[in-house]
Design a protein around this motif. Structure first.
Motif, PDB file in Angstrom:
ATOM      1  N   UNK A 144       0.751  -1.214  -0.224  1.00 31.19           N
ATOM      2  CA  UNK A 144       0.106   0.295   0.609  1.00 31.19           C
ATOM      3  C   UNK A 144       1.343   1.465   0.049  1.00 31.19           C
ATOM      4  N   UNK A 145       2.094   1.192   0.680  1.00 31.95           N
ATOM      5  CA  UNK A 145       2.874   2.546   0.303  1.00 31.95           C
ATOM      6  C   UNK A 145       3.577   2.616  -0.911  1.00 31.95           C
ATOM      7  N   UNK A 146       3.167   2.028  -2.032  1.00 30.90           N
ATOM      8  CA  UNK A 146       3.088   2.793  -3.360  1.00 30.90           C
ATOM      9  C   UNK A 146       2.383   3.291  -3.898  1.00 30.90           C
ATOM     10  N   UNK A 197      -0.173   4.797  -1.266  1.00 31.32           N
ATOM     11  CA  UNK A 197      -0.209   6.363  -0.874  1.00 31.32           C
ATOM     12  C   UNK A 197       0.979   7.199  -1.441  1.00 31.32           C
ATOM     13  N   UNK A 198       2.366   6.750  -1.843  1.00 28.48           N
ATOM     14  CA  UNK A 198       3.209   8.027  -2.509  1.00 28.48           C
ATOM     15  C   UNK A 198       2.124   8.487  -3.674  1.00 28.48           C
ATOM     16  N   UNK A 199       2.058   8.185  -4.668  1.00 31.52           N
ATOM     17  CA  UNK A 199       1.262   8.160  -5.661  1.00 31.52           C
ATOM     18  C   UNK A 199       0.260   9.471  -4.812  1.00 31.52           C
ATOM     19  N   UNK A 200      -1.171   9.185  -3.853  1.00 32.51           N
ATOM     20  CA  UNK A 200      -1.345  10.172  -3.130  1.00 32.51           C
ATOM     21  C   UNK A 200      -0.613  11.229  -2.484  1.00 32.51           C
ATOM     22  N   UNK A 201       0.786  11.186  -2.149  1.00 28.42           N
ATOM     23  CA  UNK A 201       1.591  12.429  -1.686  1.00 28.42           C
ATOM     24  C   UNK A 201       1.582  13.344  -3.131  1.00 28.42           C
ATOM     25  N   UNK A 202       2.386  12.282  -3.974  1.00 31.58           N
ATOM     26  CA  UNK A 202       2.748  13.332  -5.106  1.00 31.58           C
ATOM     27  C   UNK A 202       1.212  13.652  -6.368  1.00 31.58           C
ATOM     28  N   UNK A 203       0.793  13.058  -6.148  1.00 27.99           N
ATOM     29  CA  UNK A 203      -0.972  14.313  -6.483  1.00 27.99           C
ATOM     30  C   UNK A 203      -1.494  15.315  -5.794  1.00 27.99           C
ATOM     31  N   UNK A 204      -0.879  15.424  -4.382  1.00 27.93           N
ATOM     32  CA  UNK A 204      -1.112  17.334  -3.681  1.00 27.93           C
ATOM     33  C   UNK A 204       0.078  17.616  -3.810  1.00 27.93           C
ATOM     34  N   UNK A 205       1.273  17.070  -4.576  1.00 29.03           N
ATOM     35  CA  UNK A 205       2.561  18.074  -4.667  1.00 29.03           C
ATOM     36  C   UNK A 205       2.313  18.663  -5.887  1.00 29.03           C
ATOM     37  N   UNK A 206       1.557  18.137  -6.895  1.00 28.16           N
ATOM     38  CA  UNK A 206       1.642  18.885  -8.649  1.00 28.16           C
ATOM     39  C   UNK A 206       0.677  19.460  -8.364  1.00 28.16           C
TER      40      UNK A 206
END
Length: 326
Positions: free
Chosen positions: A263-265, A267-276
């Motif tokens: 799931x961490x993968x 979750x990292x996509x979610x963080x990337x979405x918020x970043x961009x």
């Protein structure tokens, strides 16, 4: 792992490393290749994060074979069809032995038995729940080679690409839930062969960034999604950064690197979405129902709405991305 079995093959199995170039097909990101002379190696790695990792470690890298090799090493992927393609690719460009290595859960026993019917195969070395062997004769494997092909739905896919046999039901569910207005600048993170991107382009948008770490999936997407508004990016989603802010992110994030769910993968996509995303940007996301993404969504967005979904998948809409302080 290959690092457990290859030293045994070289020390006691009768295998020797010839002079000349060595191709290593699709090693996992943390594969131990220290038993091979690095200066002779070319890592054939189409998965961008692993490609970058091996490049940073000093290996020559390519997304496909570029020359003749004196020795090849095939690291087994999860897909049986992709395994056969890799062995056939190695056979077509290798003048010496072809080493095949993989875990039993990735079909090592199956490919060993299949090759014994068609080639001169060494005895297998078994260790750490895996198997390593090599073939010395490898003519006549051309029928294992497969190229991108059209599915019944009219999309190009290829062996090893996610949802190679047809439309992924989770992506189909998300496509049906997308609103009519997505904004002018859209990104499809982990776009695969382009199904969600094709749907997004039916909206009034100016540009769509199709971001995918798998090189073959991206090549398929270029055939499936030919709109001039598309920009294609072979990139690690967790590191990719657009030149400007994005209005909407759509994604069906991957959650497998190995056979185990990670799931961490996602979750990292979610963080990337918020970043961009722009301050007013929004995320539309689908995920398997059992995966724990709610905490990551709430940590990265000021507003998260569970849109339901179905028995297998859950849909989310998130808005007001939270900026991380430096």
């Amino acid at each position: 792992m290959i690092g457990d079995r290859l030293p045994l093959a070289l020390e006691t199995g009768g295998l020797t490393v010839p002079e000349g170039r060595i191709a290593v097909f699709h090693p996992v990101l943390d594969a131990d290749l220290s038993s091979l002379p690095q200066a002779q190696c070319e890592v054939i790695q189409p998965f961008r994060p692993a490609y970058d990792a091996f490049t940073n470690a000093g290996f020559a890298c390519a997304v496909e074979p570029s020359q003749r090799y004196a020795l090849s090493v095939v690291c087994l992927p999860r897909s049986k069809a992709e395994t056969r393609v890799l062995v056939a690719q190695a056979a077509a460009c290798t003048d010496g032995p072809i080493i095949v290595d993989g875990q039993k859960t990735d079909g090592a026993d199956s490919i060993f038995k299949a090759l014994r019917k068609r080639a001169d195969v060494s005895p297998a070395i078994s260790k750490a729940h895996g198997k390593l062997f090599w073939i010395n004769s490898h003519d006549g494997l051309e029928d294992w080679m497969q190229h991108p092909a059209l599915t019944d739905g009219g999309f190009w896919t290829a062996p090893g690409v996610f949802s190679a046999d047809g439309i992924d039901p989770a992506s189909e569910l998300l496509a049906q839930a997308l609103p009519e207005k997505l904004g002018k600048h859209v990104a499809d993170l982990g776009a695969g062969w382009g199904y969600l991107s094709a749907h997004a382009l039916t909206r009034d948008i100016n540009e769509l960034h199709l971001v995918e770490a798998g090189h073959m999936a991206l090549e398929c997407a270029k055939r499936n999604v030919t709109d001039e508004r598309v920009q294609y990016h072979w990139a690690d989603v967790t590191k990719w950064a657009p030149k400007g802010r994005i209005d909407t992110v759509i994604m069906n994030p991957p959650f497998h690197v190995s056979r185990a769910a990670e799931p961490s993968l996602g979750q990292a996509f979610v963080a990337s979405a918020a970043r961009i995303l722009a301050n007013s940007g929004q995320l539309w996301m689908v995920a398997n129902r059992h995966l724990p993404y709610e905490e990551a969504l709430n940590a990265n967005f000021g507003k998260v709405t569970d849109l339901g979904g179905d028995a297998r998948f859950k849909l989310f809409h998130a808005a007001r991305p939270l900026r991380k302080r430096a």
